[in-house]
Design an enzyme around this catalytic site. Structure first.
Site, PDB file in Angstrom:
ATOM      1  N   HIS A  44      31.830  27.185 -94.863  1.00  0.00           N
ATOM      2  CA  HIS A  44      31.646  26.328 -93.694  1.00  0.00           C
ATOM      3  C   HIS A  44      30.194  26.553 -93.283  1.00  0.00           C
ATOM      4  O   HIS A  44      29.856  27.618 -92.764  1.00  0.00           O
ATOM      5  CB  HIS A  44      32.607  26.735 -92.575  1.00  0.00           C
ATOM      6  CG  HIS A  44      32.449  25.928 -91.321  1.00  0.00           C
ATOM      7  ND1 HIS A  44      33.483  25.251 -90.733  1.00  0.00           N
ATOM      8  CD2 HIS A  44      31.359  25.673 -90.547  1.00  0.00           C
ATOM      9  CE1 HIS A  44      33.045  24.620 -89.653  1.00  0.00           C
ATOM     10  NE2 HIS A  44      31.761  24.871 -89.514  1.00  0.00           N
TER      11      HIS A  44
ATOM     12  N   HIS B 235      44.497  23.216 -92.983  1.00  0.00           N
ATOM     13  CA  HIS B 235      44.841  24.264 -92.018  1.00  0.00           C
ATOM     14  C   HIS B 235      46.294  24.044 -91.604  1.00  0.00           C
ATOM     15  O   HIS B 235      46.566  23.218 -90.740  1.00  0.00           O
ATOM     16  CB  HIS B 235      43.930  24.189 -90.790  1.00  0.00           C
ATOM     17  CG  HIS B 235      42.469  24.367 -91.104  1.00  0.00           C
ATOM     18  ND1 HIS B 235      41.838  25.582 -91.060  1.00  0.00           N
ATOM     19  CD2 HIS B 235      41.524  23.475 -91.483  1.00  0.00           C
ATOM     20  CE1 HIS B 235      40.556  25.441 -91.390  1.00  0.00           C
ATOM     21  NE2 HIS B 235      40.333  24.164 -91.658  1.00  0.00           N
ATOM     22  N   PHE B 236      47.193  24.760 -92.263  1.00  0.00           N
ATOM     23  CA  PHE B 236      48.617  24.563 -91.980  1.00  0.00           C
ATOM     24  C   PHE B 236      49.125  25.478 -90.859  1.00  0.00           C
ATOM     25  O   PHE B 236      50.310  25.480 -90.549  1.00  0.00           O
ATOM     26  CB  PHE B 236      49.454  24.706 -93.255  1.00  0.00           C
ATOM     27  CG  PHE B 236      49.373  23.494 -94.174  1.00  0.00           C
ATOM     28  CD1 PHE B 236      48.834  22.285 -93.730  1.00  0.00           C
ATOM     29  CD2 PHE B 236      49.834  23.551 -95.474  1.00  0.00           C
ATOM     30  CE1 PHE B 236      48.772  21.167 -94.565  1.00  0.00           C
ATOM     31  CE2 PHE B 236      49.784  22.444 -96.312  1.00  0.00           C
ATOM     32  CZ  PHE B 236      49.251  21.251 -95.865  1.00  0.00           C
ATOM     33  N   ARG B 237      48.233  26.281 -90.261  1.00  0.00           N
ATOM     34  CA  ARG B 237      48.464  26.933 -88.959  1.00  0.00           C
ATOM     35  C   ARG B 237      49.505  28.036 -88.924  1.00  0.00           C
ATOM     36  O   ARG B 237      49.763  28.585 -87.853  1.00  0.00           O
ATOM     37  CB  ARG B 237      48.842  25.881 -87.893  1.00  0.00           C
ATOM     38  CG  ARG B 237      47.862  24.754 -87.700  1.00  0.00           C
ATOM     39  CD  ARG B 237      46.512  25.242 -87.268  1.00  0.00           C
ATOM     40  NE  ARG B 237      45.601  24.137 -86.902  1.00  0.00           N
ATOM     41  CZ  ARG B 237      44.287  24.239 -86.960  1.00  0.00           C
ATOM     42  NH1 ARG B 237      43.710  25.371 -87.351  1.00  0.00           N
ATOM     43  NH2 ARG B 237      43.514  23.224 -86.608  1.00  0.00           N
TER      44      ARG B 237
ATOM     45  N   ASP C   7      40.334  18.552 -94.799  1.00  0.00           N
ATOM     46  CA  ASP C   7      40.090  19.451 -93.665  1.00  0.00           C
ATOM     47  C   ASP C   7      41.127  19.168 -92.566  1.00  0.00           C
ATOM     48  O   ASP C   7      40.807  19.096 -91.380  1.00  0.00           O
ATOM     49  CB  ASP C   7      38.667  19.330 -93.112  1.00  0.00           C
ATOM     50  CG  ASP C   7      38.327  20.460 -92.127  1.00  0.00           C
ATOM     51  OD1 ASP C   7      39.143  21.403 -91.992  1.00  0.00           O
ATOM     52  OD2 ASP C   7      37.260  20.391 -91.488  1.00  0.00           O
TER      53      ASP C   7
ATOM     54  N   HIS D 255      41.364  21.997 -98.811  1.00  0.00           N
ATOM     55  CA  HIS D 255      40.905  22.322 -97.459  1.00  0.00           C
ATOM     56  C   HIS D 255      41.901  21.802 -96.425  1.00  0.00           C
ATOM     57  O   HIS D 255      41.771  20.697 -95.901  1.00  0.00           O
ATOM     58  CB  HIS D 255      39.519  21.708 -97.238  1.00  0.00           C
ATOM     59  CG  HIS D 255      38.828  22.247 -96.025  1.00  0.00           C
ATOM     60  ND1 HIS D 255      37.471  22.243 -95.880  1.00  0.00           N
ATOM     61  CD2 HIS D 255      39.314  22.806 -94.885  1.00  0.00           C
ATOM     62  CE1 HIS D 255      37.144  22.778 -94.724  1.00  0.00           C
ATOM     63  NE2 HIS D 255      38.252  23.117 -94.097  1.00  0.00           N
TER      64      HIS D 255
ATOM     65  N   HIS E  47      46.111  19.694 -84.178  1.00  0.00           N
ATOM     66  CA  HIS E  47      46.317  20.257 -82.845  1.00  0.00           C
ATOM     67  C   HIS E  47      47.204  19.288 -82.092  1.00  0.00           C
ATOM     68  O   HIS E  47      47.258  18.098 -82.426  1.00  0.00           O
ATOM     69  CB  HIS E  47      44.991  20.415 -82.087  1.00  0.00           C
ATOM     70  CG  HIS E  47      44.004  21.310 -82.778  1.00  0.00           C
ATOM     71  ND1 HIS E  47      44.143  22.675 -82.823  1.00  0.00           N
ATOM     72  CD2 HIS E  47      42.864  21.020 -83.468  1.00  0.00           C
ATOM     73  CE1 HIS E  47      43.134  23.195 -83.501  1.00  0.00           C
ATOM     74  NE2 HIS E  47      42.338  22.223 -83.919  1.00  0.00           N
TER      75      HIS E  47
END
Ligand SMILES: [Zn+2]
Length: 429
Positions: free
Chosen positions: A183, A65-67, A307, A63, A311
């Site tokens: 989710h 988020h490598f964007r 997770d 899990h 940002h």
């Protein structure tokens, strides 16, 4: 893939050993009883001195988020993977809420092409969309996809999937044997709380309540039961969810994931100059919920995941309604797992289960165990090292450049990481 003779490491059993790695696979393990550390390296193999360090399977973090694409100013597949291996994580499962969403074969191919440079294994959790059942079937046939991701509630970069589409995906995934990662936050419950609380970081947990999570989990369990689906519950925040899972009658095909931020932080921590750094979905919970979840880690939880949701601080400084949700931390999952082991919360077998073994078994990956025939994804750990997170010689590797855990004293440190038998990270080197 690489060949290597890993000399003089310590197995979780305490025995000294040498590992012969060939073609990216653990070929053999020579424990001290059978000649171990003193065993000469086969002439054709390069040799790595393990210096008596503890060897563990590399962590598997399904899990992150490598964007990339769309959010490269926060993280890329390359920078995220570099941060992962710094922390002893050797497999990452990237989530589909990039731009474009990973809900088509074209978007999947775009990510796969970018993954070639990454120092760890990357998997791509394919996104469920209203009309993409066929895409899911085709994506699941590629080596990149081991799970389907469904947002039952809205989160940053994703509005949530309607119930009838969610049900259709559960039905198909059940027939395919494809695990569904959810989710779980109930859209209507969140909408009903709208306007009843001030919009600020400290009321985020009221705006997105535990009840909203429980309602969605209840519904996900119902669909998994009805359709025979393997269900991976992402970022569980409350031990009350564990009660539901244990009463579901399908415990054996449910995977319960928890994240360090829900184990380490609570609503009591939300203060300071940039409160929206603590804004995350689902939210941090009150202190008694955090403590109960951490107490459950020793026995009732299946695995840890970060997770990792980077940002920039500039984005987190925006007003609450505009600030994106998410907390970074891909490089600190194994370090925290080691620290909890050092505290005596569980033994090394449980640490391996939580960080790699259970999820490898759930997804059918040939990883997560120190056995001949397994992929040689390994981490060498100094179990006695005392260090401070984000200070001294620890610099945040994630491109976002910040962590909520700076200053935390830790015990046990990943020093060398191998993926497919090749050294991909060396602390200080
Ligand atoms: Zn996430």
């Amino acid at each position: 893939m690489s060949d290597l003779f890993l000399h003089d490491v310590r197995l979780p059993s305490g025995e000294r050993a040498a590992l012969e790695l060939r073609g990216g696979i653990i070929r053999s393990i020579h424990a001290s009883g059978s000649g171990g550390p003193g065993l000469p390296a086969p002439a054709d193999l390069p040799r790595e001195d393990g210096r008596g360090l503890l060897v563990l399977p590399g962590a598997i973090d399904m899990h992150v988020h490598f964007r990339q694409p769309g959010g490269e100013h926060k993280e890329t597949l390359l920078t995220g993977a570099r941060a992962a291996v710094k922390g002893g994580t050797t497999t990452c499962g990237d989530m589909p809420n990039t731009s474009p969403h990973t809900t088509t074969l074209a978007a999947l191919a775009q990510k796969a092409a970018l993954a070639a440079e990454a120092p760890c294994h990357l998997l791509f959790n394919f996104g469920a969309a209203p009309e993409n059942l066929l895409d899911v079937r085709q994506a699941a046939a590629t080596p990149w996809v081991r799970a389907l991701k469904i947002y039952m509630g809205p989160s940053t970069g994703h509005g949530g999937l309607a119930p009838e589409h969610t049900e259709a995906h559960f039905r198909q995934a059940g027939r395919m044997g494809l695990p569904v990662m959810v989710h779980a936050e109930h859209i209507e419950s969140i909408a009903a709380a709208e306007g009843r609380f001030p919009h600020d970081a400290r009321h985020h947990a009221d705006l997105r309540s535990i009840e909203a999570e429980l309602t969605a989990v209840h519904e996900a369990l119902r669909m998994a039961r009805d359709h025979g689906t393997k269900l991976h519950l992402c970022h569980v925040t409350s031990a009350r969810v564990l009660d539901l899972v244990e009463a579901s009658g399908i415990r054996e095909r449910v995977f319960v994931e928890v994240c360090p931020h829900h184990l380490l932080l609570s609503t009591a921590d939300i203060h300071g100059p940039v409160e929206n750094r603590y804004k995350v979905n689902p939210p941090l919970r009150p202190e008694p919920e955090r403590a109960a979840l951490l107490a459950a880690l020793a026995a009732r939880i299946d695995g840890l995941a970060s997770d990792h949701a980077p940002h920039t601080l500039a984005e987190k400084r925006l007003p609450y309604d505009e600030a994106p949700s998410g907390i970074p931390g891909v490089e600190y999952v194994l370090p925290f797992a080691l620290a909890w082991w050092a505290e005596g919360r569980y033994d090394l077998a449980r640490l391996i289960a939580l960080t790699s073994g259970n999820v490898a078994r759930f997804l059918g990956l040939n990883r997560g165990a120190l056995e001949p025939g397994r992929e040689a994804d390994l981490v060498l750990v100094d179990p006695d090292a005392r260090w401070t997170l984000g200070a001294g010689d620890d610099r945040v590797a994630s491109k976002c450049g910040w962590t909520l855990y700076a200053g935390t004293p830790l015990r046990g440190r990943p020093l060398v990481t191998l993926v497919g038998g090749r050294v991909v990270y060396r602390h200080g080197g």
